[in-house]
Write an enzyme that holds these catalytic residues in place. Structure first.
Site, PDB file in Angstrom:
ATOM      1  N   ASP A 128     -72.760 175.493 106.310  1.00  8.27           N
ATOM      2  CA  ASP A 128     -73.796 176.018 107.006  1.00  8.27           C
ATOM      3  C   ASP A 128     -73.235 176.635 108.154  1.00  8.27           C
ATOM      4  OD1 ASP A 128     -73.591 173.682 108.703  1.00  8.27           O
ATOM      5  OD2 ASP A 128     -74.799 172.659 107.150  1.00  8.27           O
ATOM      6  N   ARG A 198     -74.827 178.829 113.231  1.00 10.79           N
ATOM      7  CA  ARG A 198     -75.588 177.734 112.327  1.00 10.79           C
ATOM      8  C   ARG A 198     -76.725 178.331 111.458  1.00 10.79           C
ATOM      9  NH1 ARG A 198     -77.348 174.416 109.426  1.00 10.79           N
ATOM     10  NH2 ARG A 198     -77.535 171.932 109.763  1.00 10.79           N
ATOM     11  N   ASP A 203     -78.916 172.727 105.442  1.00  7.03           N
ATOM     12  CA  ASP A 203     -78.032 171.763 105.763  1.00  7.03           C
ATOM     13  C   ASP A 203     -77.229 171.460 104.650  1.00  7.03           C
ATOM     14  OD1 ASP A 203     -76.622 169.756 107.158  1.00  7.03           O
ATOM     15  OD2 ASP A 203     -78.419 168.348 107.449  1.00  7.03           O
ATOM     16  N   GLU A 206     -71.427 167.162 104.483  1.00  3.19           N
ATOM     17  CA  GLU A 206     -70.400 167.192 104.879  1.00  3.19           C
ATOM     18  C   GLU A 206     -68.975 167.103 104.187  1.00  3.19           C
ATOM     19  OE1 GLU A 206     -70.218 167.296 108.277  1.00  3.19           O
ATOM     20  OE2 GLU A 206     -72.445 167.310 108.240  1.00  3.19           O
ATOM     21  N   ARG A 240     -74.443 176.324 119.274  1.00  2.00           N
ATOM     22  CA  ARG A 240     -74.363 177.145 118.394  1.00  2.00           C
ATOM     23  C   ARG A 240     -75.608 177.837 118.373  1.00  2.00           C
ATOM     24  NH1 ARG A 240     -73.108 172.936 113.590  1.00  2.00           N
ATOM     25  NH2 ARG A 240     -75.095 172.283 114.529  1.00  2.00           N
TER      26      ARG A 240
END
Length: 308
Positions: A128, A198, A203, A206, A240
């Site tokens: 993302d 971003r 989202d 990770e 960002r």
């Protein structure tokens, strides 16, 4: 490309008409919306444009004033005229009327979208976030370049010309530390400003989470080496830019959601279409939705911060 088209018509067209709100947009966009009715071109202008193309065939030189109107490199400009030359040689009979020449130019160049500054795979941090570099040949960016960065770029060029690469590398580090970078685009050195984008409304898992690697790889595949359209809406607490990204007409967030590689970040973005794309992916059990209870990335990060 819109600016390039404006130049090509600059000496032989009146300005294209716009909608009542005064919005500009690229010549191509207006042409597609209004047909040829917004353009006025003289017969002499037709001859002048064709003469410029023939002059390029003989000398390999683009019109002298083109660089004042576009931010693209000299090689990119030459590529445009090369395409016009090839297309003109194949067109039988050649265009004669203003309508014919305008259609010829638009159809030849409107799909030419080679980026002056492209995104490489290393610029994709995860599923993302993308780092892009915007050329300071862009007038808006040029007005914001700090004097010390401009000086470092000029000194670096001199150092490279004298093959003093140690000094050149030190100057480049100074440029990078200031948020810029020298990029080699089509054999030309271009000073570009760094922006971290971003993607708004999604989202991604990770890297240590299931499908984190897959999300990053998919985003890299979509944007690496392509020209992007970025619409900025906000700035997050990490500095960002938060925005929407389009690549070759494809809405990047939509593609990522439909492939089941990211979550809709509903706490910060209430757009119903994003929620629908996630629900469709859930129903098909694609990507991370193959798991019955995938962990939300924002909860994963919170647990790590709290050492849980």
């Amino acid at each position: 490309m819109g600016n390039a088209l404006r130049f090509l018509y600059g000496e032989c067209c009146s300005k294209p008409t716009t909608t009542g709100d005064g919005a500009g947009g690229s010549w191509v966009q207006q042409q597609q919306t209004h047909g040829h009715h917004g353009v006025s071109m003289s017969t002499g202008g037709v001859s002048m444009l064709i003469q410029d193309v023939h002059n390029f065939e003989r000398t390999s030189q683009v019109p002298e004033g083109l660089s004042k109107h576009v931010v693209s490199s000299k090689k990119a400009q030459a590529n445009w005229y090369s395409k016009l030359s090839e297309a003109l040689a194949q067109l039988k009979p050649p265009p004669r009327s203003p309508e014919e020449i305008s259609t010829f130019v638009v159809n030849t160049l409107k799909r030419h979208k080679k980026a002056d500054v492209e995104v490489d795979e290393k610029a994709v941090a995860d599923g993302d976030t993308v780092t892009v570099y915007v050329s300071t040949l862009n007038p808006r960016e040029a007005a914001c370049v700090p004097n010390d960065v401009q000086a470092a770029a000029a000194e670096r060029a001199k150092a490279r010309a004298h093959k003093n690469y140690t000094k050149a590398d030190a100057l480049h580090k100074q440029i990078i530390d200031a948020g810029y970078r020298m990029l080699n685009i089509q054999n030309e050195e271009i000073l570009a400003r760094k922006y971290r984008i971003r993607l708004r409304g999604i989202d991604a898992p990770e890297s240590a989470m299931p499908y984190g690697k897959e999300a990053k790889e998919e985003l890299s595949k979509m944007v690496a080496g392509f020209s992007l359209r970025v619409l900025i809406f906000d700035e997050d607490r990490y500095g960002r830019c938060v925005g929407d990204i389009y690549c070759n007409g494809v809405f990047v967030q939509e593609r990522m959601l439909k492939k089941g590689l990211v979550w809709h970040y509903g706490a910060y973005d209430k757009r119903p279409e994003l929620e629908k794309w996630e629900q469709d992916a859930r129903a098909k059990r694609v990507g991370l939705w193959a798991s019955a209870h995938p962990e939300k990335p924002w909860e994963w990060r919170k647990n790590r911060r709290e050492n849980r």
